[in-house]
Design an enzyme around this catalytic site. Sequence first.
Site: not given
Lengths: 130, 135
Positions: A77-79
């Site tokens: 998941l993109c931070v």
Amino acid sequence: MKFSVMISEGPYTHQASDTAYNFTKAALEDGHECFRIFFYHDGVNNGTRLASPPQDDRDIVNRWSALAKEYKLDLVLCVAAAQRRGIADADEAKRNGKNADNIAPGFRISGLGQLIEAGIQSDRLITFGD
Amino acid sequence: MPETKKFLYVNRKAPYGTIYALEALEVVLIGAAFEQDVSLAFLDDGVYQITKGQDTKDVGMKNFSPTYKALGDYDVNKIYVEQESLDARGLTLDDLLPLTWEDEDDDWAKKDSIKVISAAEMAKIMEQSDVVFSF
């Protein structure tokens, strides 16, 4: 062939995650190698363990977790996208002063560099979204 | 596998109203650190992302258009804009931000990053790219 997937829409609202799941499963069963699945934009909402869909419907989050376990998939998941949308693991929750985390099993949170790396390392990067 | 790949970021959506344009720009900025061959494409409503004079005060969103001007400093200097998309919206090159870069092989001469091209030429650029991100 070594492939990666980017999913840019959330679960249920949009079919992107369903199609990406079916594609990934079929490709893996066919013997292809998955380098990484990267969740961006609202796609990060595919990684919350707090989702409770009706019992007579598919469970999109658990389905990804199960596939990740079976094939040792790297679900990222993109931070930055996750922070905006309230998806956190224990470290992120602590860093941002939140009293809970909600990341689902088999997912991890990391930076956009992971998406670029997936583009570099894979023979194909397939995007699911609009 | 080649040491560098051709990355193309395709921007198709208006800058505000959805988050795609802003988050696409974040990918481009991070990606610039990976020393790949990077190009950007703006078509459909995406051409509005790089128009001059954006004012978001009344919609309460951050005007992130000044960030595009920094792309030249990140060696992102191949920016393709589709002519047909400009025409359909009554826009010309003069309506777009003056995006430039400095060529270190030419005594740091300031050069334009934007190239207006036809849809057919855009198709060729897409075909020649190794990795295409569509936002």
